[in-house]
Design a protein around this motif. Structure first.
Motif, PDB file in Angstrom:
ATOM      1  N   ALA A 211       0.815  -1.210   0.000  1.00 34.26           N
ATOM      2  CA  ALA A 211       0.000   0.000   0.000  1.00 34.26           C
ATOM      3  C   ALA A 211       0.849   1.261   0.000  1.00 34.26           C
ATOM      4  CB  ALA A 211      -0.913   0.002   1.225  1.00 34.26           C
ATOM      5  N   PRO A 212       0.339   2.331  -0.593  1.00 34.43           N
ATOM      6  CA  PRO A 212       1.037   3.619  -0.518  1.00 34.43           C
ATOM      7  C   PRO A 212       1.332   3.986   0.935  1.00 34.43           C
ATOM      8  CG  PRO A 212      -0.788   3.738  -2.064  1.00 34.43           C
ATOM      9  CD  PRO A 212      -0.912   2.418  -1.379  1.00 34.43           C
ATOM     10  N   SER A 213       2.493   4.548   1.144  1.00 34.55           N
ATOM     11  CA  SER A 213       2.948   5.031   2.452  1.00 34.55           C
ATOM     12  C   SER A 213       3.334   3.909   3.406  1.00 34.55           C
ATOM     13  CB  SER A 213       1.912   5.924   3.132  1.00 34.55           C
ATOM     14  OG  SER A 213       1.586   7.032   2.329  1.00 34.55           O
ATOM     15  N   VAL A 214       2.431   2.951   3.677  1.00 32.39           N
ATOM     16  CA  VAL A 214       2.680   1.973   4.732  1.00 32.39           C
ATOM     17  C   VAL A 214       3.254   0.655   4.238  1.00 32.39           C
ATOM     18  CG1 VAL A 214       0.869   2.957   6.171  1.00 32.39           C
ATOM     19  CG2 VAL A 214       0.315   1.039   4.658  1.00 32.39           C
ATOM     20  N   GLY A 215       3.098   0.338   2.968  1.00 30.32           N
ATOM     21  CA  GLY A 215       3.543  -0.951   2.454  1.00 30.32           C
ATOM     22  C   GLY A 215       5.040  -1.142   2.596  1.00 30.32           C
ATOM     23  N   ARG A 216       5.453  -2.374   2.806  1.00 33.21           N
ATOM     24  CA  ARG A 216       6.859  -2.692   3.024  1.00 33.21           C
ATOM     25  C   ARG A 216       7.713  -2.236   1.838  1.00 33.21           C
ATOM     26  NH1 ARG A 216       9.997  -6.509   6.108  1.00 33.21           N
ATOM     27  NH2 ARG A 216      12.151  -6.078   5.493  1.00 33.21           N
ATOM     28  N   THR A 217       8.763  -1.521   2.118  1.00 35.46           N
ATOM     29  CA  THR A 217       9.813  -1.146   1.172  1.00 35.46           C
ATOM     30  C   THR A 217       9.359  -0.136   0.105  1.00 35.46           C
ATOM     31  OG1 THR A 217      10.782  -3.338   1.458  1.00 35.46           O
ATOM     32  CG2 THR A 217      11.633  -2.014  -0.342  1.00 35.46           C
ATOM     33  N   LEU A 218       8.338  -0.477  -0.659  1.00 38.53           N
ATOM     34  CA  LEU A 218       7.918   0.390  -1.760  1.00 38.53           C
ATOM     35  C   LEU A 218       6.854   1.403  -1.360  1.00 38.53           C
ATOM     36  CD1 LEU A 218       7.901  -2.088  -4.773  1.00 38.53           C
ATOM     37  CD2 LEU A 218       9.193   0.061  -4.639  1.00 38.53           C
ATOM     38  N   GLY A 219       6.168   1.170  -0.258  1.00 36.19           N
ATOM     39  CA  GLY A 219       5.126   2.095   0.161  1.00 36.19           C
ATOM     40  C   GLY A 219       5.596   3.544   0.259  1.00 36.19           C
ATOM     41  N   PRO A 220       6.755   3.806   0.893  1.00 35.26           N
ATOM     42  CA  PRO A 220       7.213   5.194   1.027  1.00 35.26           C
ATOM     43  C   PRO A 220       7.528   5.886  -0.289  1.00 35.26           C
ATOM     44  CG  PRO A 220       8.310   3.768   2.626  1.00 35.26           C
ATOM     45  CD  PRO A 220       7.584   2.874   1.673  1.00 35.26           C
ATOM     46  N   ILE A 221       7.770   5.132  -1.345  1.00 35.70           N
ATOM     47  CA  ILE A 221       8.095   5.750  -2.634  1.00 35.70           C
ATOM     48  C   ILE A 221       6.929   6.601  -3.141  1.00 35.70           C
ATOM     49  CG2 ILE A 221       8.740   5.293  -5.039  1.00 35.70           C
ATOM     50  CD1 ILE A 221      10.950   4.702  -3.088  1.00 35.70           C
ATOM     51  N   PHE A 222       5.701   6.221  -2.794  1.00 35.66           N
ATOM     52  CA  PHE A 222       4.543   7.011  -3.199  1.00 35.66           C
ATOM     53  C   PHE A 222       4.639   8.424  -2.630  1.00 35.66           C
ATOM     54  CE2 PHE A 222       3.023   2.814  -4.113  1.00 35.66           C
ATOM     55  CZ  PHE A 222       2.111   2.965  -5.145  1.00 35.66           C
ATOM     56  N   ASP A 223       5.053   8.532  -1.363  1.00 37.70           N
ATOM     57  CA  ASP A 223       5.167   9.848  -0.729  1.00 37.70           C
ATOM     58  C   ASP A 223       6.377  10.606  -1.245  1.00 37.70           C
ATOM     59  OD1 ASP A 223       2.938   9.284   0.938  1.00 37.70           O
ATOM     60  OD2 ASP A 223       4.239   8.141   2.281  1.00 37.70           O
ATOM     61  N   ILE A 224       7.481   9.906  -1.428  1.00 36.56           N
ATOM     62  CA  ILE A 224       8.715  10.560  -1.860  1.00 36.56           C
ATOM     63  C   ILE A 224       8.551  11.193  -3.237  1.00 36.56           C
ATOM     64  CG2 ILE A 224      11.125  10.137  -2.510  1.00 36.56           C
ATOM     65  CD1 ILE A 224      11.179   7.959  -0.325  1.00 36.56           C
ATOM     66  N   LEU A 225       7.856  10.491  -4.136  1.00 37.50           N
ATOM     67  CA  LEU A 225       7.702  10.975  -5.507  1.00 37.50           C
ATOM     68  C   LEU A 225       6.335  11.607  -5.772  1.00 37.50           C
ATOM     69  CD1 LEU A 225       9.367   8.064  -7.530  1.00 37.50           C
ATOM     70  CD2 LEU A 225      10.418  10.171  -6.671  1.00 37.50           C
ATOM     71  N   GLU A 232      -6.269   2.005  -3.541  1.00 37.50           N
ATOM     72  CA  GLU A 232      -6.056   2.221  -2.112  1.00 37.50           C
ATOM     73  C   GLU A 232      -7.020   1.325  -1.353  1.00 37.50           C
ATOM     74  OE1 GLU A 232      -4.821   6.274  -0.744  1.00 37.50           O
ATOM     75  OE2 GLU A 232      -5.812   6.894  -2.602  1.00 37.50           O
ATOM     76  N   VAL A 233      -6.492   0.592  -0.385  1.00 39.67           N
ATOM     77  CA  VAL A 233      -7.287  -0.393   0.348  1.00 39.67           C
ATOM     78  C   VAL A 233      -7.280  -0.037   1.823  1.00 39.67           C
ATOM     79  CG1 VAL A 233      -7.524  -2.830   0.939  1.00 39.67           C
ATOM     80  CG2 VAL A 233      -6.678  -2.172  -1.338  1.00 39.67           C
ATOM     81  N   ASP A 234      -8.455   0.056   2.420  1.00 37.04           N
ATOM     82  CA  ASP A 234      -8.553   0.348   3.850  1.00 37.04           C
ATOM     83  C   ASP A 234      -7.934  -0.777   4.665  1.00 37.04           C
ATOM     84  OD1 ASP A 234      -9.898   2.696   3.336  1.00 37.04           O
ATOM     85  OD2 ASP A 234     -11.903   1.801   3.583  1.00 37.04           O
ATOM     86  N   GLY A 235      -7.260  -0.405   5.741  1.00 44.78           N
ATOM     87  CA  GLY A 235      -6.675  -1.407   6.626  1.00 44.78           C
ATOM     88  C   GLY A 235      -5.403  -2.024   6.105  1.00 44.78           C
ATOM     89  N   ASP A 243      -0.143  -7.343   1.494  1.00 43.70           N
ATOM     90  CA  ASP A 243      -1.521  -7.701   1.811  1.00 43.70           C
ATOM     91  C   ASP A 243      -2.121  -8.516   0.667  1.00 43.70           C
ATOM     92  OD1 ASP A 243      -1.558  -6.273   4.257  1.00 43.70           O
ATOM     93  OD2 ASP A 243      -1.842  -4.402   3.154  1.00 43.70           O
ATOM     94  N   ASP A 244      -3.099  -9.325   1.027  1.00 38.88           N
ATOM     95  CA  ASP A 244      -3.750 -10.164   0.009  1.00 38.88           C
ATOM     96  C   ASP A 244      -4.393  -9.301  -1.076  1.00 38.88           C
ATOM     97  OD1 ASP A 244      -3.066 -12.450   1.364  1.00 38.88           O
ATOM     98  OD2 ASP A 244      -4.986 -12.630   2.416  1.00 38.88           O
ATOM     99  N   ILE A 245      -4.201  -9.730  -2.304  1.00 39.49           N
ATOM    100  CA  ILE A 245      -4.846  -9.060  -3.436  1.00 39.49           C
ATOM    101  C   ILE A 245      -5.003 -10.077  -4.557  1.00 39.49           C
ATOM    102  CG2 ILE A 245      -2.689  -8.298  -4.527  1.00 39.49           C
ATOM    103  CD1 ILE A 245      -4.162  -5.695  -5.296  1.00 39.49           C
TER     104      ILE A 245
END
Length: 328
Positions: A211-225, A232-235, A243-245
Motif C-alpha cells: 500500500a502507498p505510504s505503509v507498504g513494506r519497502t515500496l510504500g514510502p516511494i509514493f510519498d517521496i515521488l 487504495e485499500v482500507d486497513g 496484503d492479500d490481493i
C-alpha cells in the motif's frame, strides 16, 4: 514533479549534527579493556543523545540497512548478523566475523564474547535492544531504524549521516545522500501524476499488495515521488509479504506502472520452486490487458532488496525507475 525540499538536505544535517567531544583524561569514559582515556563523540539516535567511541575497537552490526554502507567504508566487524546478509555484501566472505545468526534465534552471547564498544542495531533486531544493552552495558547501542511518522527519505539520510560521523566518513556519507537526492529528483521530474501506480511484492508464487505510504519497502516511494495510487485499500499493513490481493483487483485498477519487490529473489532463489516476479506478473493471463503489462512498465527492485534495504538500494531502484519513466 518538483522535489519539495533542498536536495542538500541542510535541515537534516543540522538535526543530526554531531558534536565532537574530544575528552580529556579527566572527563572521558575509560576504555573497557585498558582503563585509558578514550575519545568519544555524541550523536543523536532514536533514543536521544548517545556517547560513542570516536574510534570503536570492536563493532557488532545487526541492521540490514547499514551492512552495505559499513562494508563499502571498510569498517571491520567483530560480530554481525551474517545470516541476514545477502551474498552481495562482502562481509559474507569474511570468516573472521562471528555470525550471531538471524533475528529469530540469535545467539546474543556471541555479542558478549566479541566485547564490543559499539553495537549498531536496527530493523529486524530493534526489539532486542534492551536485551543487548543488558548483556554489554559498557557498549554503545546505536539505533537508527527509520522512525514511524517521520519522512522515510529523511530517515535514510539521517542514518548514513550519523554513521558517517561515527566512523569519520562524513564525505562518503554526503556523497551517498547526494546520489540519493539526485535519483529522487530524476524520478520525480520524469513522473507524470496522471499515471497510476501500483506496488506489489511476490513470495511463494503469490502477489502481495504494497500500500502507498505503509507498504513494506515500496510504500514510502509514493510519498517521496508524489505518485498517484492505482488502488487504495482500507486497513493496509506493512506485512513483509504484502496484503492479500487478487490479480482481478490489480487488473481492475489498471495501473500505468507496477513497481515490484521480489522477496523470494533475496531469501528463496535457491529453492527449486522459486518463481521470479517477472514470470509471475508478466506471465499472468489475467494481467495481459493491464496498461503497465502491455507497455512494459514494470520496474523491479534489485534482487537483494528484501535483505538490503539501505540508501544505496533505494538509489539504484529510483535511478532504474527514472530510466524507465524517461524512456516511456
Amino acid at each position: 514533479m518538483p522535489v519539495k525540499r533542498s536536495l542538500a538536505s541542510l535541515s537534516l544535517l543540522a538535526a543530526s549534527a554531531v558534536v565532537l567531544a574530544g575528552c580529556t583524561a579527566t572527563d572521558a569514559a575509560p576504555a573497557a579493556s585498558t582503563g585509558a582515556a578514550a575519545e568519544t563523540i555524541q550523536v543523536e539516535d532514536n533514543s536521544g543523545t548517545q556517547t560513542v567511541p570516536a574510534a570503536p575497537s570492536s563493532v557488532v552490526a545487526l541492521d540490514n540497512r547499514t551492512f552495505e554502507t559499513l562494508s563499502d567504508w571498510g569498517v571491520e566487524l567483530s560480530a554481525a548478523a551474517v545470516a541476514l546478509m545477502p551474498e552481495t555484501i562482502a562481509y559474507t566472505q569474511d570468516d573472521s566475523i562471528v555470525d550471531i545468526g538471524n533475528h529469530r534465534e540469535p545467539n546474543l552471547e556471541l555479542i558478549v564474547a566479541a566485547e564490543p564498544d559499539l553495537v549498531i542495531s536496527g530493523q529486524r533486531f530493534s526489539d532486542r535492544d534492551a536485551d543487548i544493552a543488558a548483556l554489554v552495558p559498557d557498549a554503545a547501542v546505536l539505533q537508527l531504524e527509520p522512525r514511524d511518522g517521520e519522512p522515510f527519505d529523511e530517515e535514510l539520510r539521517r542514518q548514513v549521516t550519523v554513521l558517517g560521523e561515527v566512523f569519520g566518513k562524513q564525505a562518503e556519507a554526503e556523497q551517498l545522500v547526494a546520489d540519493f537526492d539526485a535519483a529522487i529528483e530524476r524520478a520525480a521530474n520524469a513522473y507524470d501524476a496522471s499515471q497510476k501506480v501500483m506496488a506489489v511484492t511476490t513470495t511463494g508464487g503469490e502477489i502481495g499488495y504494497l500500500a502507498p505510504s505503509v507498504g513494506r519497502t515500496l510504500g514510502p516511494i509514493f510519498d517521496i515521488l508524489g505518485m498517484t495510487p492505482a488502488l487504495e485499500v482500507d486497513g493496509s499493513t506493512d506485512d513483509h509479504q504484502g496484503d492479500d490481493i487478487s490479480v482481478e483487483a490489480i487488473a481492475d485498477s489498471n495501473p500505468d506502472w507496477i513497481l515490484v519487490m521480489d522477496r523470494d529473489a533475496a531469501v528463496g532463489a535457491d529453492d527449486p520452486a522459486f518463481a521470479p516476479a517477472a514470470d509471475i506478473l508478466e506471465g499472468s493471463e489475467a494481467l495481459t490487458g493491464v496498461t503497465a503489462v502491455q507497455e512494459g512498465n514494470l520496474v523491479y527492485m534489485p534482487a537483494d532488496t528484501y535483505t538490503n534495504e539501505g540508501i544505496q538500494t533505494y538509489t539504484e531502484f529510483l535511478n532504474g525507475f527514472a530510466d524507465a519513466l524517461e524512456a516511456s
